[in-house]
Design a protein around this motif. Structure first.
Motif: not given
Length: 284
Positions: A142-147, A135-138
């Motif tokens: 951001p959809a990884a948060g949904l996972l 996170p924060g490194f691109g």
């Protein structure tokens, strides 16, 4: 050995289902995809009922079963949405955080004793997940948060499974999960439904549903043939198949950091499962 073989084949089926789902997200709404996937699981339950009879639908705690089915709908939907934007192998690696969440929830909700070794494994496993996501490194969408949220919903399903295990069979739990999730997903699906525009899409949706049913049936048979703690580590073969399909179908291959994080997650996950096996042995 039969249980291990059945579980390995079931994981292969589920990985193929995830690959088809990711491919279809380019042209079909995720709600429609996940509904078709859960419909396949419902077909698997139909097979189960035909084998064991309608007694499978008798539950000692239907309210919790309905809650578990709702969580199944949430986790499956979030996974399909997330995998649309995240490479398949990365998505699979992130969802492997679920066993650590089960340990945490088991301690907080069920008041299960958790020793320092398992807490250490949980912390290291979360570090592995952060290495994958970065996170924060691109590094990932951001959809990884949904996972991660999907993994949390899946972990809570596992906690409910432990509560239900005292009164309901595994077959009953699977049946309620498929039926409830299908009913809940039907509403949103009706608002986004579009008739597939090509024969390829139709064939993939049908194949996805059939393979999901086959995978669910194989997992049920595996759990009937062997103890859960024996076959559970086979779930990590999803990472192998996810990497294979991701490279062959989408031309995506995990980078070195993803491999490092995934190896940490898998190693600590297997360790956690082994500690769970030892804890169950002591309780029995």
């Amino acid at each position: 050995m039969r249980g291990i073989a059945l579980m390995a084949l079931g994981m292969f089926m589920f990985s193929a289902v995830d690959t088809m789902a990711k491919f279809l997200t380019d042209t079909i709404h995720p709600f429609q995809i996940v509904w078709c996937r859960q419909l396949g699981l419902l077909l698997g339950v139909v097979v189960l009922i035909s084998l064991k009879g309608r007694s499978v639908l008798v539950s000692a705690n239907p309210a919790l079963q309905i809650g578990r089915g709702a969580l199944a709908a949430v986790s499956a939907t979030l996974f399909i949405i997330g995998v649309k934007f995240v490479p398949l192998a990365d998505a699979v690696a992130i969802t492997f955080v679920a066993p650590f969440m089960v340990t945490v929830m088991g301690a907080l909700i069920l008041r299960e004793p958790v020793g320092i070794r398992r807490w250490t494994a949980v912390i290291i496993g979360f570090i592995g997940t952060l290495i994958v996501i970065r996170p924060g490194f691109g590094a990932l969408h951001p959809a990884a948060g949904l996972l991660v949220i999907a993994a949390g919903a899946f972990a809570l399903r596992q906690i409910l499974s432990r509560i239900l295990a005292g009164g309901d069979s595994a077959g009953t739990t699977v049946a309620y999960t498929a039926i409830v999730s299908c009913i809940l997903l039907t509403g949103p699906m009706l608002f986004v439904w579009e008739t597939p525009g090509s024969t390829t899409e139709i064939l993939l949706l049908v194949a996805m549903a059939v393979l999901a049913a086959a995978g669910e049936t194989l997992v049920i048979l595996a759990l009937d043939a062997a103890q859960a703690v024996v076959v559970a580590p086979l779930q990590y073969t999803l990472l192998i198949w996810g990497t294979f399909y991701g490279f062959v179908v989408f031309g995506q291959f995990p980078d070195g950091w993803t491999w490092l994080g995934a190896l940490i997650i898998v190693a600590t996950g297997i360790y956690t499962l082994n500690r769970e096996r030892l804890a169950q042995r002591r309780r029995s």
